[in-house]
Design an enzyme around this catalytic site. Structure first.
Site, PDB file in Angstrom:
ATOM      1  CD  GLU A   1       0.654  -2.498  -7.979  1.00  0.00           C
ATOM      2  OE1 GLU A   1       0.079  -2.047  -6.968  1.00  0.00           O
ATOM      3  OE2 GLU A   1       0.378  -3.579  -8.517  1.00  0.00           O
TER       4      GLU A   1
ATOM      5  CB  CYS B   1      -2.676  -2.439  -4.729  1.00  0.00           C
ATOM      6  SG  CYS B   1      -2.996  -3.055  -6.372  1.00  0.00           S
TER       7      CYS B   1
HETATM    8  P1  NDP Z   1       4.796  -8.096   1.570  1.00  0.00           P
HETATM    9  O1  NDP Z   1       5.410  -6.860   1.058  1.00  0.00           O
HETATM   10  O2  NDP Z   1       5.246  -8.632   2.860  1.00  0.00           O
HETATM   11  O3  NDP Z   1       4.979  -9.282   0.518  1.00  0.00           O
HETATM   12  C1  NDP Z   1       4.833  -9.112  -0.861  1.00  0.00           C
HETATM   13  C2  NDP Z   1       5.637 -10.182  -1.569  1.00  0.00           C
HETATM   14  O4  NDP Z   1       7.007 -10.005  -1.248  1.00  0.00           O
HETATM   15  C3  NDP Z   1       5.278 -11.599  -1.133  1.00  0.00           C
HETATM   16  O5  NDP Z   1       5.408 -12.450  -2.228  1.00  0.00           O
HETATM   17  C4  NDP Z   1       6.346 -11.890  -0.097  1.00  0.00           C
HETATM   18  O6  NDP Z   1       6.567 -13.241   0.062  1.00  0.00           O
HETATM   19  C5  NDP Z   1       7.527 -11.233  -0.750  1.00  0.00           C
HETATM   20  N1  NDP Z   1       8.596 -10.948   0.174  1.00  0.00           N
HETATM   21  C6  NDP Z   1       8.517 -10.454   1.408  1.00  0.00           C
HETATM   22  N2  NDP Z   1       9.757 -10.316   1.933  1.00  0.00           N
HETATM   23  C7  NDP Z   1      10.622 -10.749   0.991  1.00  0.00           C
HETATM   24  C8  NDP Z   1      12.037 -10.877   0.925  1.00  0.00           C
HETATM   25  N3  NDP Z   1      12.807 -10.516   1.920  1.00  0.00           N
HETATM   26  N4  NDP Z   1      12.571 -11.367  -0.214  1.00  0.00           N
HETATM   27  C9  NDP Z   1      11.819 -11.726  -1.252  1.00  0.00           C
HETATM   28  N5  NDP Z   1      10.468 -11.639  -1.241  1.00  0.00           N
HETATM   29  C10 NDP Z   1       9.878 -11.149  -0.134  1.00  0.00           C
HETATM   30  O7  NDP Z   1       3.298  -7.885   1.526  1.00  0.00           O
HETATM   31  P2  NDP Z   1       2.159  -8.836   2.054  1.00  0.00           P
HETATM   32  O8  NDP Z   1       1.776  -9.693   0.909  1.00  0.00           O
HETATM   33  O9  NDP Z   1       2.479  -9.529   3.326  1.00  0.00           O
HETATM   34  O10 NDP Z   1       1.133  -7.732   2.384  1.00  0.00           O
HETATM   35  C11 NDP Z   1       1.456  -6.768   3.357  1.00  0.00           C
HETATM   36  C12 NDP Z   1       0.880  -5.461   2.940  1.00  0.00           C
HETATM   37  O11 NDP Z   1       1.266  -5.112   1.616  1.00  0.00           O
HETATM   38  C13 NDP Z   1      -0.603  -5.428   2.908  1.00  0.00           C
HETATM   39  O12 NDP Z   1      -1.144  -5.310   4.162  1.00  0.00           O
HETATM   40  C14 NDP Z   1      -0.811  -4.251   2.029  1.00  0.00           C
HETATM   41  O13 NDP Z   1      -0.664  -3.081   2.765  1.00  0.00           O
HETATM   42  C15 NDP Z   1       0.278  -4.333   1.021  1.00  0.00           C
HETATM   43  N6  NDP Z   1      -0.141  -4.962  -0.210  1.00  0.00           N
HETATM   44  C16 NDP Z   1      -0.125  -4.237  -1.326  1.00  0.00           C
HETATM   45  C17 NDP Z   1      -0.520  -4.800  -2.496  1.00  0.00           C
HETATM   46  C18 NDP Z   1      -0.458  -4.094  -3.767  1.00  0.00           C
HETATM   47  O14 NDP Z   1      -0.979  -4.639  -4.728  1.00  0.00           O
HETATM   48  N7  NDP Z   1       0.149  -2.966  -3.899  1.00  0.00           N
HETATM   49  C19 NDP Z   1      -1.036  -6.142  -2.566  1.00  0.00           C
HETATM   50  C20 NDP Z   1      -0.961  -6.850  -1.344  1.00  0.00           C
HETATM   51  C21 NDP Z   1      -0.517  -6.268  -0.230  1.00  0.00           C
HETATM   52  P3  NDP Z   1       5.946 -14.064   1.286  1.00  0.00           P
HETATM   53  O15 NDP Z   1       4.493 -14.026   1.112  1.00  0.00           O
HETATM   54  O16 NDP Z   1       6.531 -15.391   1.127  1.00  0.00           O
HETATM   55  O17 NDP Z   1       6.395 -13.343   2.506  1.00  0.00           O
END
Ligand code: NDP
Length: 678
Positions: free
Chosen positions: A256, A295
């Site tokens: 998502e 989101c």
């Molecule tokens: P990310 O995609 O960077 O992170 C989402 C999750 O994935 C976090 O728990 C993160 O952990 C984890 N993650 C990241 N890289 C890895 C990896 N290599 N292996 C395993 N887990 C990983 O999103 P962010 O939370 O930083 O947000 C960035 C952007 O995502 C926002 O600016 C927005 O555009 C979008 N977003 C979308 C959402 C939605 O509901 N669709 C919600 C929030 C954000 P960690 O935090 O430890 O890096």
């Protein structure tokens, strides 16, 4: 001293050495450290498989549903602990309400879904069984069973509690032990929630583990029966879903991701209509709730070019009333972004979106966050942009600023508006504001292929509307394409995502044995006593009664017409009935149903407490005057909802005529008493 967050791995809390420092989104003060130690993911998975899985499957759907209910209650009793920690994520009290109480409500909703819509045991029969051969002895059906694997839930930073619970609830119900990995930025709140859940002592051991920080080699260790769910950015989703191990083993990956959700103001909504105001309110609400970090938030406001000036004025007026600052202050309506890094990210995206476009409302319009130390916080001004030529812009359709940011996109005719919405290449949700039925119908047909949810807003739905941005436990959340291509929530559908479907073929007797549900054609269980004389525990699936017969007379039809007032020509008008496809007068279907009850009911008081409905009713063939009917009542399905005094029993009813042909077919649903305690 700044606390050190801990992971919960293999039944133990892990973490004593400080890792990354996590700061308050409001004033930059330290909130917590992650821990520096790396969890042993082989051990975590081994624990989930050898402790969590057997403990979960020792229970059944009904018992797991009861645990979810108790867990929801427990979280609500202790919610203030979570509210206290939520403030440092930048959330206002009402933002936190969505996260914390919305999360608990989702647990409770899945408790209800489990208890009402799932059977006892750990197998769902997705019937009906279909005959597969001319002879009666071979049939096929479908079953859904727990996957016998582990689910890894990876969450975004914006809903640290709801994000955990909305994924945990359906997977727990489905019997999967879960390893939850919250986004690091707000993980102190998820950690507190997991502590509350574990301390409640309600969960079986190994059912829930928590990872603070990175996932190391966790995904590389998953197996065919496991699953991954992910919420976050499209880039991370793309990276994780192409993990070689996941691809090789076909591990389901449900994503998502961020999307460019649209709200469309239809041409009928001129400034003198209530819909115009509703659009303005919804847009401002979506921009400012959670400081736009949803989101589902409206990123693209698609509006008639003729209404542009009026809209800009109305939205500006509303946005100028939004007080930004420390959520602890009563006057504050919008809090902060989750972190400084998000603040930088949003500023960069706003700059990209602003290039070549106009700023309708932004930082220059009196942005001054209230509160002490807020200059060290992660605040962002509500920002409304205008792209005058959205058809020739790429950026507005693919750049998401994950904050209080939205862009107005004017259109000349409604087809153009729908084409603009589709330029998002797949979104979680679209709102259409219209009071015109034809416009709504056109919009739904056009938007549905590329949107996970469509919200139609007008003066009639406004009072009860749950809003553009709120995913609901009972409705699908997730969208195609850019939105990740996944599906979450949606009531029972979400539980089914975590179950494995198999087709099963065999004799009806074998299918009955395998599914625990009577399949027509299977061997019956004949007993001396009437089936209505048995208590819940004593009834066997397949236990049956073949009734005596009854010949239907004209007097029956006349009497039933008199009692019911149903004088339909097929029952009362000889020439009209003769001219009909049946060629003669026939009995009311409801008479056949009532007469069948008269045949199979055992009238004296007994364990059958109530008949609460019918399912799958079909009048298969007509019953004419002079036909003789007979009923067969068979115990089809038993559901033990763990009530001390009663259970649910569904009975298969077949009514046939003198030629043995089926004339009516249905299930009746009853409550049957359990044996009184000795
Ligand atoms: P990310 O995609 O960077 O992170 C989402 C999750 O994935 C976090 O728990 C993160 O952990 C984890 N993650 C990241 N890289 C890895 C990896 N290599 N292996 C395993 N887990 C990983 O999103 P962010 O939370 O930083 O947000 C960035 C952007 O995502 C926002 O600016 C927005 O555009 C979008 N977003 C979308 C959402 C939605 O509901 N669709 C919600 C929030 C954000 P960690 O935090 O430890 O890096």
């Amino acid at each position: 001293m700044t606390p050190i967050l801990q992971s919960h791995i293999a039944g133990r809390w892990l973490g004593a050495q400080p890792g990354q420092l996590l700061a308050s989104a409001v004033n930059g003060r330290p909130v917590a450290h992650t821990h520096a130690e790396s969890p042993d993911f082989a051990e975590a998975l081994h624990h989930a498989r050898t402790v969590g899985l057997p403990a979960l499957l020792e229970l059944d759907f009904q018992r797991r549903a009861a645990i979810l209910k108790a867990l929801a209650r427990h979280l609500l009793e202790h919610k203030e602990r979570l509210y206290a920690l939520s403030a440092a994520t930048g959330a206002t009290r009402s933002d936190s309400w969505i996260d914390i109480e919305g999360g608990a409500a989702t647990l409770a909703a899945y408790a209800g879904i489990g208890s009402n819509e799932l059977p006892s045991g750990n197998l769902v029969h997705e019937g009906p069984a279909l005959p597969l051969a001319k002879q009666a002895g071979f049939a096929g059906t479908h079953v859904l069973v727990p996957r016998h694997g582990v689910v890894v839930h990876i969450n975004a930073f914006n809903f640290p509690v709801w994000g955990l619970l909305e994924k945990f609830a359906p997977s727990f119900l489905a019997g999967m032990p879960c390893i939850a990995k919250p986004a690091t930025a707000t993980s102190w709140l998820t950690e507190a929630c997991v502590r509350l859940m574990l301390d409640a002592g309600l969960l079986p051991p190994g059912a829930l583990q928590l990872v603070i920080g990175g996932t190391g080699d966790l995904l590389d260790r998953l197996e065919e029966t496991d699953a991954v769910t992910f919420t976050g950015s499209a880039d991370t989703a793309a990276k994780l879903r192409s993990n070689v191990n996941l691809v090789r083993r076909s591990v389901p990956f449900n994503a998502e991701a961020d999307s460019l959700n649209a709200a469309l103001l239809a041409p009928d909504c001129t400034p003198d209509t209530p819909e115009f105001d509703l659009f303005v309110k919804e847009l401002v609400r979506e921009m400012t709730v959670k400081a736009g970090q949803k989101c589902t938030a409206i990123r693209r406001a698609i509006v008639p070019r003729t209404q542009l000036d009026a809209l800009c004025t109305a939205v500006r007026a509303r946005l100028s009333k939004v007080t930004v600052g420390d959520p602890a202050l009563e006057a504050v309506r919008m809090g902060a972004l989750a972190s400084r890094s998000q603040q930088r990210d949003v500023a960069e995206r706003v700059a990209q979106l602003a290039a070549g476009n106009e700023l309708v409302f932004g930082e220059r319009d009196g942005f001054a966050p209230l509160g002490e130390g807020v200059s060290e916080g992660s605040f962002c001004a509500p920002t409304l942009l205008l792209c005058r030529d959205p058809l020739s812009s790429e950026r507005v359709h693919d750049t998401e600023a994950f904050g209080p940011v939205s862009t107005l996109l004017p259109y000349d005719d409604f087809d153009e508006a729908l084409a603009l919405a589709a330029r998002g290449r797949g979104s979680l949700v679209a709102t259409v504001v219209t009071h015109d039925r034809a416009t709504a119908a056109e919009a739904v047909a056009s938007l549905a292929p590329l949107h996970g949810r469509i919200h139609i807003l007008d003066r009639e739905s406004a009072a009860g509307s749950t809003g553009h941005g709120s995913p609901l436990p009972s409705l699908k959340h997730g969208g195609p394409g850019r939105a990740g291509g996944g599906e979450e929530l949606g009531g029972l559908r979400a539980v089914k995502h975590y179950l494995q479907r198999a087709a099963v073929q065999g004799s009806p007797t074998m299918l009955t044995a395998a599914t625990g549900e009577f399949v027509r054609g299977a061997a019956h269980v004949e007993q001396e006593r009437h089936p209505f004389r048995y208590h819940f525990e004593e009834l066997a699936i397949g236990q049956t009664l073949l009734t005596h017969r009854r010949t239907v007379s004209e007097a029956d039809i006349v009497a039933f017409g008199g009692i019911s007032g149903d004088y339909f020509y097929m029952h009362f008008d000889e020439p009209a009935a003769a001219a009909s496809p049946f060629g003669k007068r026939i009995a009311h279907g409801y008479f056949v149903l009532s007469a069948a009850a008269g045949l199979f009911v055992s009238p004296a008081p007994g364990p059958v407490l109530a008949n609460y409905g019918l399912d799958t009713l079909r009048f298969v063939k007509p019953v004419a005057i002079g036909d003789t009917i007979q009923a067969r009542l068979t115990c089809k399905r038993k559901i033990d909802r763990n009530k001390p005094d009663q259970g649910v029993v569904a009975w298969d009813v077949e009514v046939s005529n003198q030629q043995g042909e089926l004339v009516a077919s249905y299930d009746i649903l009853t409550l049957v008493a359990k044996k009184p305690a000795a």
